[in-house]
Design a protein around this motif. Structure first.
Motif, PDB file in Angstrom:
ATOM      1  N   LEU A  91       0.884  -1.280  -0.016  1.00 34.57           N
ATOM      2  CA  LEU A  91      -0.036  -0.071  -0.013  1.00 34.57           C
ATOM      3  C   LEU A  91       1.085   1.203   0.069  1.00 34.57           C
ATOM      4  N   ALA A  92       1.883   1.566   0.862  1.00 36.26           N
ATOM      5  CA  ALA A  92       2.837   2.421   0.894  1.00 36.26           C
ATOM      6  C   ALA A  92       3.621   2.574  -0.435  1.00 36.26           C
ATOM      7  N   LEU A  93       3.971   1.475  -0.988  1.00 33.45           N
ATOM      8  CA  LEU A  93       4.505   1.762  -2.278  1.00 33.45           C
ATOM      9  C   LEU A  93       3.891   2.099  -3.466  1.00 33.45           C
ATOM     10  N   HIS A  94       2.698   1.691  -3.242  1.00 34.65           N
ATOM     11  CA  HIS A  94       1.719   2.230  -4.369  1.00 34.65           C
ATOM     12  C   HIS A  94       1.290   3.642  -4.165  1.00 34.65           C
ATOM     13  N   ASP A  95       1.177   4.269  -3.029  1.00 35.31           N
ATOM     14  CA  ASP A  95       1.046   5.445  -2.584  1.00 35.31           C
ATOM     15  C   ASP A  95       2.123   6.279  -3.036  1.00 35.31           C
ATOM     16  N   ALA A  96       3.577   5.992  -2.795  1.00 36.18           N
ATOM     17  CA  ALA A  96       4.743   6.600  -3.268  1.00 36.18           C
ATOM     18  C   ALA A  96       4.829   6.547  -4.615  1.00 36.18           C
ATOM     19  N   GLY A  97       4.374   5.705  -5.136  1.00 34.12           N
ATOM     20  CA  GLY A  97       4.501   5.502  -6.765  1.00 34.12           C
ATOM     21  C   GLY A  97       3.925   6.408  -7.563  1.00 34.12           C
ATOM     22  N   THR A  98       2.961   7.280  -7.117  1.00 38.65           N
ATOM     23  CA  THR A  98       2.475   8.293  -7.817  1.00 38.65           C
ATOM     24  C   THR A  98       3.334   9.741  -7.679  1.00 38.65           C
ATOM     25  N   TYR A  99       4.512   9.506  -7.108  1.00 39.24           N
ATOM     26  CA  TYR A  99       5.455  10.788  -7.229  1.00 39.24           C
ATOM     27  C   TYR A  99       5.873  11.439  -8.579  1.00 39.24           C
ATOM     28  N   GLN A 100       5.540  12.490  -8.689  1.00 37.10           N
ATOM     29  CA  GLN A 100       6.142  13.462 -10.021  1.00 37.10           C
ATOM     30  C   GLN A 100       7.273  14.113  -9.677  1.00 37.10           C
ATOM     31  N   VAL A 101       8.319  13.675 -10.243  1.00 36.13           N
ATOM     32  CA  VAL A 101       9.588  14.480 -10.203  1.00 36.13           C
ATOM     33  C   VAL A 101       9.430  15.922 -10.642  1.00 36.13           C
ATOM     34  N   VAL A 102       8.753  16.268 -11.652  1.00 33.73           N
ATOM     35  CA  VAL A 102       8.399  17.539 -12.498  1.00 33.73           C
ATOM     36  C   VAL A 102       7.527  18.030 -11.562  1.00 33.73           C
ATOM     37  N   GLY A 103       7.648  19.148 -10.839  1.00 34.00           N
ATOM     38  CA  GLY A 103       6.813  19.701  -9.947  1.00 34.00           C
ATOM     39  C   GLY A 103       6.468  19.247  -8.606  1.00 34.00           C
ATOM     40  N   LYS A 104       7.376  18.150  -8.257  1.00 37.86           N
ATOM     41  CA  LYS A 104       7.493  17.551  -7.116  1.00 37.86           C
ATOM     42  C   LYS A 104       6.211  17.287  -6.478  1.00 37.86           C
ATOM     43  N   LYS A 105       5.154  16.620  -6.882  1.00 38.03           N
ATOM     44  CA  LYS A 105       3.856  16.450  -6.218  1.00 38.03           C
ATOM     45  C   LYS A 105       3.503  14.946  -6.346  1.00 38.03           C
ATOM     46  N   ASN A 106       2.566  14.944  -5.410  1.00 38.83           N
ATOM     47  CA  ASN A 106       1.889  13.408  -5.258  1.00 38.83           C
ATOM     48  C   ASN A 106       2.739  12.805  -4.476  1.00 38.83           C
ATOM     49  N   GLY A 107       3.054  11.399  -4.334  1.00 37.70           N
ATOM     50  CA  GLY A 107       3.840  10.801  -3.703  1.00 37.70           C
ATOM     51  C   GLY A 107       3.231  10.119  -2.401  1.00 37.70           C
ATOM     52  N   ALA A 108       3.901   9.794  -1.340  1.00 38.15           N
ATOM     53  CA  ALA A 108       3.363   9.188  -0.037  1.00 38.15           C
ATOM     54  C   ALA A 108       2.654  10.257   0.666  1.00 38.15           C
ATOM     55  N   ASN A 109       1.563  10.457   0.275  1.00 44.53           N
ATOM     56  CA  ASN A 109       0.793  11.546   0.829  1.00 44.53           C
ATOM     57  C   ASN A 109      -0.705  10.918   1.208  1.00 44.53           C
ATOM     58  N   GLY A 110      -0.994   9.734   1.158  1.00 46.37           N
ATOM     59  CA  GLY A 110      -2.082   9.072   1.399  1.00 46.37           C
ATOM     60  C   GLY A 110      -3.181   9.325   0.683  1.00 46.37           C
ATOM     61  N   SER A 111      -2.929   9.779  -0.627  1.00 41.12           N
ATOM     62  CA  SER A 111      -3.808   9.933  -1.629  1.00 41.12           C
ATOM     63  C   SER A 111      -4.420   8.724  -2.379  1.00 41.12           C
TER      64      SER A 111
END
Length: 150
Positions: A91-111
């Protein structure tokens, strides 16, 4: 020299600037350091010891409070774990997998809770249901609720 250049390029302005620029382009003498001086008030510094300054600079009090909070809620979390740790890690890995390097958004934030309907997150539904149960147990016990990212 400047008026001659202007006169050669635009004959209509040749007589207009005669003598107007004399001395305007001189750099003049004087002390360069004096010209660069900035009139600021003298800085008054009160020195404090390293021990006294550490909590002010590094959030030591905040860190201690977070550790005490974690020690308080840890037994609640442990009592409510009902899946293998690998499911929570997925679950944590899938949540962190949404991180976008360009713009530095999403990632391990509970989304991940908004993305459980996606096919790649289908195996995370049981782990998220367990996390929701743990969150409800913690929130019922403490005054300050935890977030999904916590």
């Amino acid at each position: 020299a400047v008026t001659a250049t202007l006169g050669a390029s635009t004959p209509a302005l040749a007589g207009l600037l005669d003598g107007a620029l004399d001395g305007a382009l001189t750099l003049g003498g004087g002390d360069v350091k004096e010209k660069r001086a900035v009139n600021l008030p003298e800085l008054q510094i009160e020195f404090i010891s390293r021990e006294d300054g550490y909590p002010l600079a590094n959030g030591g009090e905040k860190g201690r409070a977070q550790q005490q909070y974690l020690k308080f809620i840890e037994p609640i979390i442990v009592d409510n774990i009902d899946l293998p740790y690998s499911e929570y890690m997925r679950l944590a890995l899938h949540d962190a997998g949404t991180y976008q390097v360009v713009g530095k958004k999403n990632g391990a934030n509970g989304s991940i809770r908004f993305e459980l309907d996606r096919p790649e997150n289908a195996l995370c539904k049981k782990a998220f249901a367990s996390i929701e149960k743990i969150k409800k147990a913690v929130d019922a016990t403490v005054n300050q609720p935890i977030s999904y990212a916590d």
